[in-house]
Each structure stands twice: as structure tokens, then as C-alpha cells.
Design a protein around this motif. Structure first.
Motif, PDB file in Angstrom:
ATOM      1  N   ALA A   1     -10.231 -14.475  25.851  1.00  0.00           N
ATOM      2  CA  ALA A   1      -9.753 -15.263  26.713  1.00  0.00           C
ATOM      3  C   ALA A   1     -10.532 -16.510  26.680  1.00  0.00           C
ATOM      4  CB  ALA A   1      -9.272 -14.707  27.955  1.00  0.00           C
ATOM      5  N   GLY A   2     -11.586 -16.335  25.978  1.00  0.00           N
ATOM      6  CA  GLY A   2     -12.678 -17.380  26.106  1.00  0.00           C
ATOM      7  C   GLY A   2     -12.222 -18.865  25.979  1.00  0.00           C
ATOM      8  N   PRO A   3     -11.528 -19.451  24.836  1.00  0.00           N
ATOM      9  CA  PRO A   3     -11.131 -20.520  24.713  1.00  0.00           C
ATOM     10  C   PRO A   3     -10.231 -21.051  25.689  1.00  0.00           C
ATOM     11  CG  PRO A   3     -11.073 -19.390  22.685  1.00  0.00           C
ATOM     12  CD  PRO A   3     -11.313 -18.473  23.619  1.00  0.00           C
ATOM     13  N   CYS A   4      -9.254 -20.269  26.256  1.00  0.00           N
ATOM     14  CA  CYS A   4      -8.541 -20.534  27.456  1.00  0.00           C
ATOM     15  C   CYS A   4      -9.445 -20.734  28.771  1.00  0.00           C
ATOM     16  CB  CYS A   4      -7.488 -19.483  27.780  1.00  0.00           C
ATOM     17  SG  CYS A   4      -6.646 -19.581  29.233  1.00  0.00           S
ATOM     18  N   LEU A   5     -10.584 -20.142  28.970  1.00  0.00           N
ATOM     19  CA  LEU A   5     -11.414 -20.300  30.135  1.00  0.00           C
ATOM     20  C   LEU A   5     -12.125 -21.620  29.797  1.00  0.00           C
ATOM     21  CD1 LEU A   5     -12.424 -16.685  30.428  1.00  0.00           C
ATOM     22  CD2 LEU A   5     -11.605 -18.004  32.380  1.00  0.00           C
TER      23      LEU A   5
ATOM     24  N   GLN B   1      -7.235 -18.267   8.760  1.00  0.00           N
ATOM     25  CA  GLN B   1      -7.927 -18.413   9.956  1.00  0.00           C
ATOM     26  C   GLN B   1      -7.248 -19.336  10.865  1.00  0.00           C
ATOM     27  OE1 GLN B   1     -11.015 -16.889  10.126  1.00  0.00           O
ATOM     28  NE2 GLN B   1      -9.861 -15.843   8.346  1.00  0.00           N
ATOM     29  N   ARG B   2      -7.733 -19.371  12.073  1.00  0.00           N
ATOM     30  CA  ARG B   2      -7.017 -20.092  13.207  1.00  0.00           C
ATOM     31  C   ARG B   2      -6.959 -21.527  12.909  1.00  0.00           C
ATOM     32  NH1 ARG B   2      -8.705 -22.480  16.994  1.00  0.00           N
ATOM     33  NH2 ARG B   2      -7.766 -21.440  18.726  1.00  0.00           N
ATOM     34  N   ARG B   3      -6.313 -22.279  13.574  1.00  0.00           N
ATOM     35  CA  ARG B   3      -6.380 -23.712  13.687  1.00  0.00           C
ATOM     36  C   ARG B   3      -7.708 -23.974  14.109  1.00  0.00           C
ATOM     37  NH1 ARG B   3      -5.122 -25.735  18.531  1.00  0.00           N
ATOM     38  NH2 ARG B   3      -3.798 -24.417  19.943  1.00  0.00           N
ATOM     39  N   LEU B   4      -8.445 -25.085  13.429  1.00  0.00           N
ATOM     40  CA  LEU B   4      -9.642 -25.631  14.076  1.00  0.00           C
ATOM     41  C   LEU B   4      -9.634 -27.277  14.115  1.00  0.00           C
ATOM     42  CD1 LEU B   4     -12.360 -23.511  11.830  1.00  0.00           C
ATOM     43  CD2 LEU B   4     -11.496 -23.200  14.069  1.00  0.00           C
ATOM     44  N   THR B   5     -10.171 -28.007  15.068  1.00  0.00           N
ATOM     45  CA  THR B   5     -10.332 -29.054  15.389  1.00  0.00           C
ATOM     46  C   THR B   5     -11.943 -29.546  14.813  1.00  0.00           C
ATOM     47  OG1 THR B   5     -11.103 -28.960  17.499  1.00  0.00           O
ATOM     48  CG2 THR B   5      -8.842 -29.509  17.107  1.00  0.00           C
ATOM     49  N   THR B   6     -12.254 -30.652  14.862  1.00  0.00           N
ATOM     50  CA  THR B   6     -13.545 -30.865  14.427  1.00  0.00           C
ATOM     51  C   THR B   6     -14.652 -30.950  15.489  1.00  0.00           C
ATOM     52  OG1 THR B   6     -13.157 -33.309  15.211  1.00  0.00           O
ATOM     53  CG2 THR B   6     -12.569 -32.746  12.802  1.00  0.00           C
TER      54      THR B   6
ATOM     55  N   PRO C   1      -3.064  -0.341  11.776  1.00  0.00           N
ATOM     56  CA  PRO C   1      -1.992  -1.074  11.793  1.00  0.00           C
ATOM     57  C   PRO C   1      -1.485  -0.707  13.481  1.00  0.00           C
ATOM     58  CG  PRO C   1      -1.287   0.025  10.102  1.00  0.00           C
ATOM     59  CD  PRO C   1      -2.831   0.470  10.614  1.00  0.00           C
ATOM     60  N   VAL C   2      -1.710  -0.126  14.191  1.00  0.00           N
ATOM     61  CA  VAL C   2      -1.168   0.392  15.460  1.00  0.00           C
ATOM     62  C   VAL C   2      -0.714  -0.733  16.378  1.00  0.00           C
ATOM     63  CG1 VAL C   2      -1.796   2.699  15.345  1.00  0.00           C
ATOM     64  CG2 VAL C   2      -3.239   0.955  16.407  1.00  0.00           C
ATOM     65  N   VAL C   3      -1.604  -1.948  16.146  1.00  0.00           N
ATOM     66  CA  VAL C   3      -1.412  -3.339  16.636  1.00  0.00           C
ATOM     67  C   VAL C   3      -1.131  -4.094  15.499  1.00  0.00           C
ATOM     68  CG1 VAL C   3      -1.985  -2.573  18.980  1.00  0.00           C
ATOM     69  CG2 VAL C   3      -3.477  -3.770  17.574  1.00  0.00           C
ATOM     70  N   PRO C   4      -0.839  -5.490  15.440  1.00  0.00           N
ATOM     71  CA  PRO C   4      -0.625  -6.387  14.470  1.00  0.00           C
ATOM     72  C   PRO C   4      -2.129  -7.036  14.330  1.00  0.00           C
ATOM     73  CG  PRO C   4       0.980  -6.775  16.150  1.00  0.00           C
ATOM     74  CD  PRO C   4       0.307  -5.987  16.696  1.00  0.00           C
ATOM     75  N   ALA C   5      -2.522  -7.072  12.684  1.00  0.00           N
ATOM     76  CA  ALA C   5      -3.587  -7.465  12.610  1.00  0.00           C
ATOM     77  C   ALA C   5      -3.512  -9.195  12.637  1.00  0.00           C
ATOM     78  CB  ALA C   5      -4.053  -7.129  11.258  1.00  0.00           C
ATOM     79  N   GLY C   6      -2.208  -9.736  12.709  1.00  0.00           N
ATOM     80  CA  GLY C   6      -2.673 -11.200  12.825  1.00  0.00           C
ATOM     81  C   GLY C   6      -2.713 -11.370  14.169  1.00  0.00           C
ATOM     82  N   ARG C   7      -2.600 -10.681  14.980  1.00  0.00           N
ATOM     83  CA  ARG C   7      -2.646 -10.993  16.631  1.00  0.00           C
ATOM     84  C   ARG C   7      -4.123 -10.679  16.941  1.00  0.00           C
ATOM     85  NH1 ARG C   7       0.909 -10.676  21.809  1.00  0.00           N
ATOM     86  NH2 ARG C   7       2.174 -12.058  20.285  1.00  0.00           N
ATOM     87  N   TRP C   8      -4.584  -9.510  16.431  1.00  0.00           N
ATOM     88  CA  TRP C   8      -5.834  -8.678  16.800  1.00  0.00           C
ATOM     89  C   TRP C   8      -6.950  -8.514  16.144  1.00  0.00           C
ATOM     90  CZ3 TRP C   8      -5.766  -8.416  21.932  1.00  0.00           C
ATOM     91  CH2 TRP C   8      -4.396  -8.413  22.629  1.00  0.00           C
ATOM     92  N   ALA C   9      -6.780  -9.064  14.746  1.00  0.00           N
ATOM     93  CA  ALA C   9      -8.065  -8.931  13.768  1.00  0.00           C
ATOM     94  C   ALA C   9      -8.931 -10.291  14.180  1.00  0.00           C
ATOM     95  CB  ALA C   9      -7.583  -9.214  12.386  1.00  0.00           C
ATOM     96  N   PRO C  10     -10.358  -9.887  13.843  1.00  0.00           N
ATOM     97  CA  PRO C  10     -11.234 -11.258  14.258  1.00  0.00           C
ATOM     98  C   PRO C  10     -10.756 -12.354  13.422  1.00  0.00           C
ATOM     99  CG  PRO C  10     -12.449  -9.211  13.666  1.00  0.00           C
ATOM    100  CD  PRO C  10     -10.784  -8.945  13.325  1.00  0.00           C
ATOM    101  N   HIS C  11     -10.815 -13.637  14.167  1.00  0.00           N
ATOM    102  CA  HIS C  11     -10.696 -14.931  13.710  1.00  0.00           C
ATOM    103  C   HIS C  11     -11.623 -15.959  14.051  1.00  0.00           C
ATOM    104  CE1 HIS C  11      -9.260 -16.543  17.243  1.00  0.00           C
ATOM    105  NE2 HIS C  11      -8.350 -15.489  17.536  1.00  0.00           N
ATOM    106  N   GLY C  12     -11.603 -16.992  13.185  1.00  0.00           N
ATOM    107  CA  GLY C  12     -12.345 -18.110  13.528  1.00  0.00           C
ATOM    108  C   GLY C  12     -13.749 -17.930  12.767  1.00  0.00           C
TER     109      GLY C  12
ATOM    110  N   ASP D   1     -15.196 -29.207  21.308  1.00  0.00           N
ATOM    111  CA  ASP D   1     -14.769 -27.585  21.340  1.00  0.00           C
ATOM    112  C   ASP D   1     -13.573 -27.409  20.191  1.00  0.00           C
ATOM    113  OD1 ASP D   1     -13.966 -25.067  22.059  1.00  0.00           O
ATOM    114  OD2 ASP D   1     -14.716 -25.450  24.202  1.00  0.00           O
ATOM    115  N   ASP D   2     -14.014 -26.661  19.317  1.00  0.00           N
ATOM    116  CA  ASP D   2     -13.269 -26.295  18.318  1.00  0.00           C
ATOM    117  C   ASP D   2     -12.205 -25.152  18.638  1.00  0.00           C
ATOM    118  OD1 ASP D   2     -14.582 -24.017  18.190  1.00  0.00           O
ATOM    119  OD2 ASP D   2     -15.229 -24.429  16.024  1.00  0.00           O
ATOM    120  N   GLY D   3     -12.361 -24.364  19.794  1.00  0.00           N
ATOM    121  CA  GLY D   3     -11.360 -23.579  20.050  1.00  0.00           C
ATOM    122  C   GLY D   3     -11.559 -22.099  19.633  1.00  0.00           C
TER     123      GLY D   3
END
Length: 351
Positions: free
Chosen positions: A19-23, A342-347, A278-289, A157-159
Motif C-alpha cells: 500500500a506504500g505508493p498509494c499512501l 516489471q511494474r510501470r516506472l516514471t523517471t 501459485p495458490v495466489v497469482p504471481a503476477g499480482r503478488w510476486a515482488p516487483h520494482g 516518485d517512481d511509485g
């Protein structure tokens, strides 16, 4: 006038970190931000930039081992929220959870504006019923709610995930930076290797000449002791969450299942070898960024089951991972090769 905001994320350490980027987006446009967290995730809230205060309450409709719903506890929370005179609230939940029970309590507390992602008809409980298409990474999903509510990340802030700095200095426990961290435990058995398999991973790293640090939660002492016998330093239960972040920050790579410390590693910028059931989707819950390699059979029969105990004999999605494959994955990370988008990044970056 900037609003006094409350953002709720009521489950685990990993969920709160995501939730960090949202916060941070909310904090950029708010007078103050209170995070309402469950007891399992509150410590992570204290590490997040943009959070002014962490309020802890256990939601019986969210916690995996829920306590009874006690009327007096509900009224105490409502009274506390009313005293805070919150202007607006965002309720963050996983895709299988409903924000509406908490939205009801927020309405009882007099919160005039509430937003959430909701598949269910909210009636008058929500002012913003946000919808999310597809199955994006969880932190992007949460950030999209903030954006729909009119909040945006500040320039630079690159999110990606982040924690407050400075972190504690723990070199007396770990030695010089560049070691491999193996974190064998997870909140549910279906998401972790056996102790013997994790010990074999540690032994493979030690045989390849790597220094290994084994980390774990306070209740993981028996597990980490068994795993560290393969050739690692056992820090199981010896660190606070902030101290664990410092240990992970100075690692060359972190090897972990789908668990909060994997996201904590991402928050401090350390590459991750994700041993992902894979009990939950890796695309949603694996580390990213951060550079990440996902290991484990993502088409195993348990796929999408959200099982807490592995329903397949022998736990093959993780137990079939060769320890040498884990070591080889660190080599691929060092070479800049990842195996998931990887997630979308900004500069820019988070200061």
C-alpha cells in the motif's frame, strides 16, 4: 484546504508494504494521513513514508484467525475515529475481500467521504466505487484507487515500494554487505518450502562460496535454526521489522517465498529470488520494482486455490525446485536477467 485522510489496510505486513505508493500519493495531497492497520501489519505501517500515525484494530472479516466480533470493540473504534474528525477515507482490500464492513463503521464514525475498490453494490456506503480491470500488481491496484480519488504521486516518485530511512546499523550481526539472505518462512504452510529443502538451498549457496544469512519471524526460531545448519548465520527472531529491513537492504539478493519480507526486500531495493507457490497469482503478488526471478511451478494443481495447507501430496510446486536452480537464479539476477515483467516506472526516485 488539504483533507485529513485515513487509509485502511487491515491484513499482513506484505499487504501494508504494497500500500506504500498509494499512501505516498495520498500524503502528497493531504494535511495528514492515518493508516488503519490490523495487528499483523501495523509494524510495516510505521516504516512507510507519508504515514503520520498508525491506528491498530483487528477486523474479524479480514484476519485469517479472526477473533469474535465484540460490540464494545466496534463502538470503541467508531468513537476513536469520530474523535479524529477524518475528512476522507480510502479502504484498501485484496480482490477477495470486501471493503463494505469497514465502510459501514466509517459511516457510523461520521466520515463524510469514503472510497474503495468494490465488486459488491455499496449503496450509500461508498462515495467512490472504483473498478480495476485485469489483474495488475497489488501495489498498482491500490495506487489506482488513490488516483481515482484525485491523489497523485509527487514529482520524482517512481511509485515503487519504499521505507523510511535511515535504517538501523546491523553489520555486527551480518558482516559486510553482499551476503545472500534466505528467509524460509511464510504466514501459511502452503507458501513455503520444507525446512529440509530450505536447508539444502542454504547448503548450495555455502558450497558456491556465498555468505548466507537466514532470517525469520519471532516464532520461526526452530525453522531458522534447522535451515541455518546448512551453512548460514541464524537471525531468526532476532530482529525487529526495521532491523530486518536493514539486513535485507545490505544483501546482494534475497531468497524468499510469497511473504512480507519478500516485499520488504523490494522496498529496500534488493533483488529477489521468489519461491512462489501459485495458490495466489504471481503476477499480482510476486515482488516487483526490483530485479526478480520467480521459481516454482505456476501451473500446479493448487493454482488459484488460496489454500493455506498444500492440497497436493509432496508440495511439488516448491519441493521440486532444485537448490542449484536457486543459486543459478542469483547469477541471472547479477547479469540483469529477470523472468517476469516489471511494474510501470516514471523517471526519478524516492528521496
Amino acid at each position: 484546504m488539504s483533507p485529513r485522510m485515513l487509509v485502511a489496510r487491515m491484513d499482513s505486513v506484505g499487504d501494508v508494504l504494497l500500500a506504500g505508493p498509494c499512501l505516498r500519493a495520498v500524503a502528497a495531497g493531504a494535511e495528514s494521513v492515518t493508516l488503519l492497520a490490523g495487528p499483523r501489519g501495523a509494524a510495516a505501517g510505521a516504516l512507510l513514508p507519508g504515514v503520520d500515525e498508525v491506528l491498530t484494530w483487528c477486523a474479524p472479516w479480514i484476519d485469517p484467525e479472526p477473533p469474535p466480533l465484540i460490540e464494545a470493540d466496534v463502538h470503541a473504534l467508531v468513537a476513536d475515529l469520530r474523535r479524529r474528525r477524518v475528512d476522507r477515507a480510502l479502504v484498501l482490500t485484496s480482490y477477495h475481500q470486501s471493503p463494505l464492513p469497514l465502510a459501514l463503521l466509517l459511516r457510523m464514525a461520521g466520515v463524510p467521504w469514503i472510497g474503495a475498490i468494490s465488486a459488491d453494490y455499496p449503496g450509500s456506503l461508498l462515495d467512490l466505487r472504483h473498478r480495476v480491470d485485469g489483474d495488475p500488481p497489488e501495489s498498482d491496484r491500490a495506487l489506482s484507487l488513490a488516483e481515482a480519488a484525485g491523489f497523485a504521486l509527487p514529482p520524482g516518485d517512481d511509485g515503487t515500494l519504499a521505507v523510511r530511512v535511515p535504517l538501523p546499523e546491523l553489520r555486527e550481526l551480518t558482516g559486510s554487505p553482499g551476503y545472500v539472505v534466505v528467509h524460509p518462512g511464510a504466514s501459511v504452510p502452503a507458501r513455503q518450502m520444507s525446512a529440509s529443502r530450505s536447508a539444502a538451498v542454504v547448503a548450495a549457496f555455502a558450497a558456491a562460496g556465498h555468505r548466507v544469512v537466514v532470517t525469520g519471524a519471532p516464532g520461526d526460531g526452530g525453522l531458522t535454526a534447522a535451515v541455518a545448519r546448512g551453512g548460514g548465520i541464524d537471525l531468526g527472531g532476532r530482529t525487529t521489522l526495521a532491523e530486518l529491513a536493514a539486513v535485507l537492504a545490505h544483501a546482494g539478493v534475497v531468497v524468499a517465498p510469497n511473504t512480507g519480507p519478500a516485499h520488504l526486500a523490494a522496498a529496500v531495493g534488493t533483488p529477489v529470488v521468489s519461491l512462489f507457490a501459485p495458490v495466489v497469482p504471481a503476477g499480482r503478488w510476486a515482488p516487483h520494482g526490483v530485479p526478480t526471478v520467480v521459481l516454482g511451478d505456476q501451473d500446479a494443481p493448487c493454482r488459484g486455490s488460496r489454500a493455506r495447507e498444500c492440497p497436493v501430496a509432496g508440495h511439488p510446486c516448491l519441493e521440486s525446485i532444485d537448490p542449484e536452480e536457486v543459486v543459478a537464479a542469483t547469477v541471472r539476477l547479477a547479469a540483469g536477467i529477470t523472468e517476469r515483467p516489471q511494474r510501470r516506472l516514471t523517471t526519478g526516485g524516492v528521496s
